[in-house]
Structure formats: structure tokens, C-alpha cells
Design a protein around this motif. Sequence first.
Motif, mmCIF file in Angstrom:
data_model
loop_
_atom_site.group_PDB
_atom_site.id
_atom_site.type_symbol
_atom_site.label_atom_id
_atom_site.label_comp_id
_atom_site.label_asym_id
_atom_site.label_seq_id
_atom_site.Cartn_x
_atom_site.Cartn_y
_atom_site.Cartn_z
ATOM 1 N N PHE A 52 -6.238 9.110 2.526
ATOM 2 C CA PHE A 52 -7.430 8.687 1.805
ATOM 3 C C PHE A 52 -8.446 9.814 1.908
ATOM 4 C CE2 PHE A 52 -6.495 4.041 3.169
ATOM 5 C CZ PHE A 52 -5.467 3.980 2.242
ATOM 6 N N ASP A 53 -8.940 10.295 0.785
ATOM 7 C CA ASP A 53 -9.955 11.341 0.857
ATOM 8 C C ASP A 53 -11.348 10.709 0.865
ATOM 9 O OD1 ASP A 53 -10.597 10.673 -1.793
ATOM 10 O OD2 ASP A 53 -9.409 12.309 -2.633
ATOM 11 N N LEU A 54 -12.372 11.547 0.985
ATOM 12 C CA LEU A 54 -13.738 11.033 1.087
ATOM 13 C C LEU A 54 -14.161 10.299 -0.179
ATOM 14 C CD1 LEU A 54 -15.526 14.001 2.898
ATOM 15 C CD2 LEU A 54 -14.816 11.802 3.876
ATOM 16 N N THR A 55 -13.667 10.744 -1.316
ATOM 17 C CA THR A 55 -13.984 10.048 -2.575
ATOM 18 C C THR A 55 -13.426 8.630 -2.558
ATOM 19 O OG1 THR A 55 -13.970 12.150 -3.779
ATOM 20 C CG2 THR A 55 -13.780 10.136 -5.087
ATOM 21 N N ASP A 56 -12.187 8.478 -2.040
ATOM 22 C CA ASP A 56 -11.589 7.147 -1.909
ATOM 23 C C ASP A 56 -12.439 6.253 -1.014
ATOM 24 O OD1 ASP A 56 -9.370 7.723 -3.493
ATOM 25 O OD2 ASP A 56 -8.200 8.445 -1.789
ATOM 26 N N ARG A 89 -5.843 1.085 -6.543
ATOM 27 C CA ARG A 89 -4.404 0.760 -6.552
ATOM 28 C C ARG A 89 -3.623 1.800 -5.766
ATOM 29 N NH1 ARG A 89 -5.293 -0.720 -11.984
ATOM 30 N NH2 ARG A 89 -4.528 1.334 -12.669
ATOM 31 N N GLY A 90 -3.999 3.070 -5.911
ATOM 32 C CA GLY A 90 -3.328 4.123 -5.169
ATOM 33 C C GLY A 90 -3.498 3.968 -3.667
ATOM 34 N N MET A 91 -4.696 3.540 -3.233
ATOM 35 C CA MET A 91 -4.939 3.311 -1.812
ATOM 36 C C MET A 91 -4.084 2.153 -1.321
ATOM 37 S SD MET A 91 -9.098 3.727 -1.910
ATOM 38 C CE MET A 91 -9.376 3.411 -0.168
ATOM 39 N N GLU A 92 -3.999 1.093 -2.119
ATOM 40 C CA GLU A 92 -3.200 -0.069 -1.723
ATOM 41 C C GLU A 92 -1.712 0.274 -1.678
ATOM 42 O OE1 GLU A 92 -5.918 -3.845 -3.185
ATOM 43 O OE2 GLU A 92 -4.643 -2.844 -4.670
ATOM 44 N N ASP A 93 -1.263 1.085 -2.653
ATOM 45 C CA ASP A 93 0.148 1.487 -2.661
ATOM 46 C C ASP A 93 0.466 2.347 -1.435
ATOM 47 O OD1 ASP A 93 0.519 0.150 -5.018
ATOM 48 O OD2 ASP A 93 0.360 1.937 -6.287
ATOM 49 N N ALA A 94 -0.449 3.260 -1.100
ATOM 50 C CA ALA A 94 -0.232 4.135 0.055
ATOM 51 C C ALA A 94 -0.203 3.333 1.348
ATOM 52 C CB ALA A 94 -1.319 5.203 0.113
ATOM 53 N N ALA A 110 -2.585 -5.136 0.273
ATOM 54 C CA ALA A 110 -3.775 -5.323 -0.563
ATOM 55 C C ALA A 110 -5.036 -5.065 0.256
ATOM 56 C CB ALA A 110 -3.800 -6.730 -1.126
ATOM 57 N N LEU A 111 -6.008 -4.414 -0.366
ATOM 58 C CA LEU A 111 -7.307 -4.159 0.271
ATOM 59 C C LEU A 111 -8.392 -5.086 -0.247
ATOM 60 C CD1 LEU A 111 -7.239 -0.256 0.160
ATOM 61 C CD2 LEU A 111 -7.001 -1.699 2.201
ATOM 62 N N LEU A 112 -8.173 -5.628 -1.443
ATOM 63 C CA LEU A 112 -9.175 -6.485 -2.077
ATOM 64 C C LEU A 112 -8.512 -7.732 -2.637
ATOM 65 C CD1 LEU A 112 -11.054 -3.743 -4.159
ATOM 66 C CD2 LEU A 112 -11.911 -4.827 -2.069
#
Length: 301
Positions: A3-7, A39-44, A48-50
Amino acid sequence: MRFDLTDLRLFLNVVEAGSLTGGAARSHMTLASASQRVRGMEDALGSALLTRHAQGVRPTEAGRTLLHHARVVLQQMERLRGELGEYGQGLKGHVRFLCGTAALTEHLPEVLARFLAQHPRVSIDLEERASPDTVEALRAGLCDIGIVSDAIDTQGLECHPFRRDDLVLVMPRGHALATRRRVMLADVVDDEFVGLPADSALQQLVTSHARTLARHLSYRVRVRNFEAVCRLVEQGIGVAIVPQTAAARCARTMKIARASLGDAWAERTLMACVRTSEELPLNARRMLEFLIAPQQDVAKK
């Protein structure tokens, strides 16, 4: 999992806004781009995050864990920007700031203008919130500094007096109570009112105290600022509750009468609050010091 800072900033903004649309706007992204990143964060992560619901989104258990670490990482980055900014001009810091209607319109503009003039590499995210919401945001780490009424429970926060901010009643000069120096809300609860939009922090405060009298105030019109409120009062449209500073300023050019509100909730001091000044990023700590400095000292800076 990367996860980068933008994420992290996007995820924090989505949770604070309560929706992907709001989080995307705060992050200066399109909704499609923000949705794809989440979605990319959740896939990684593989989880689920939300959770989606009719009013927007809420973080899952995994999302709350990420939220905690995102705040820590982003706060550390703010400290890094502030401290390294002492050595060069390439880094820019920002301060997250919440306050109520009166502070936003009457007390902060001049102070913030001076602060920003002295710190050209700092930007401010300034948002209007009612005092109870600001306190919750401070405790949750959603903002750096909040300006709240001293009537609010601020247990666990570090608070400093900022400005005296009593509320007063403004009336047309021909009003039956225009010669009174002090009135109660109960004295005018049956009058017609001029007010700010219903979602403004000050209006929410007045509405809540009218409810304690088991009454609902009748508004003829709602406008965006205190000058417009007082101008309509001058024209006889109704009465209004505004900060003493705004009433005094408008009374210099408008034919309005003023009376102090005798209700305890109307006598208040605005407090500049933080979780703890020792943990603030450098730029937020500087702003706090600037806010609570004696006014004559601030004017000289």
C-alpha cells in the motif's frame, strides 16, 4: 501486500467522508480511480476493507486495523515533512483542522491568513463541524486541531482558551424586547427567526437547546452568513442568534438591537484542542502555538 501513501490517504479520506464519492473528492481523484484503488487494496489483502450500505461505507474489522495504521503512518510523514522542511523548500506539510461556525467566520480568517503568510509551505484542511463531532474526530485521530465550545466534554484532550464567543439575540429596533439588555431563549421561542443553514454547527446548537424547551423554532429564511442574517433582521423579517462579535460588527452599519442571552449555554469560550501537543506534527504544533498566543503577540508576528 503493498500500500503506498496515496492508498493510505485515500482510505483515510473515504472512511472520514463516509463514502467513496466523498473520499475521492477529498483525495482529488475521480470516483472510478478511487474505486479501483480500494479494490486493489482489498485484492492485495485478500479481505474486504469496507462494507457498503445505503448511506455510504463503513470499515470492516480489517479496515479498522488498516485505518489505525494509516493514521500512524500519515502522521509520521507529516512530522517528517515538517522537520525536514527546516532544511529545504521541497516538502510541503498540511494541518487538518475542524471548527464551528463562529470560529470559522469570525475568529479564524485573520489568524490563519497571518499564519499561512509566515509558512508558505503549509496548507490547511479546514472543515466546519459541530463541537461534539469535532471532539469525536480529535479522539479518533481524524484531525490535528479542533476549535470547540467549553461547554463540551473534552475529557482526555489537551485544551487551551482561544477566544471568548458569547451568543446574543439580534432584533429589529422596533421589537418588543429591543430595549432589554438580557433575554432568555424562552422569551423569543415563539418569534419567527432568521438563521443559517440547518447543517451549520451554530444552528445545530440553537436547535438542540430549543428542543430542551420542547419547542421547534420557526425560520422565515436561512442564509449563508451572519451579515445576511443581520441584514434580514434589520428589515424586520425575524430575530436571530449570532456571536457577539458578528452582532457588534453588523450593528455599526445596520439598524439592529442586541441583547445578551441569559441561557448558560450562550456564555462560552472557544477552546483550541488537540490530543496532545507533544505528538503533533511540527506544522500543527506551530499552528496551535499561533492560535493560543495572546492576540497582541499574534498581531506582531
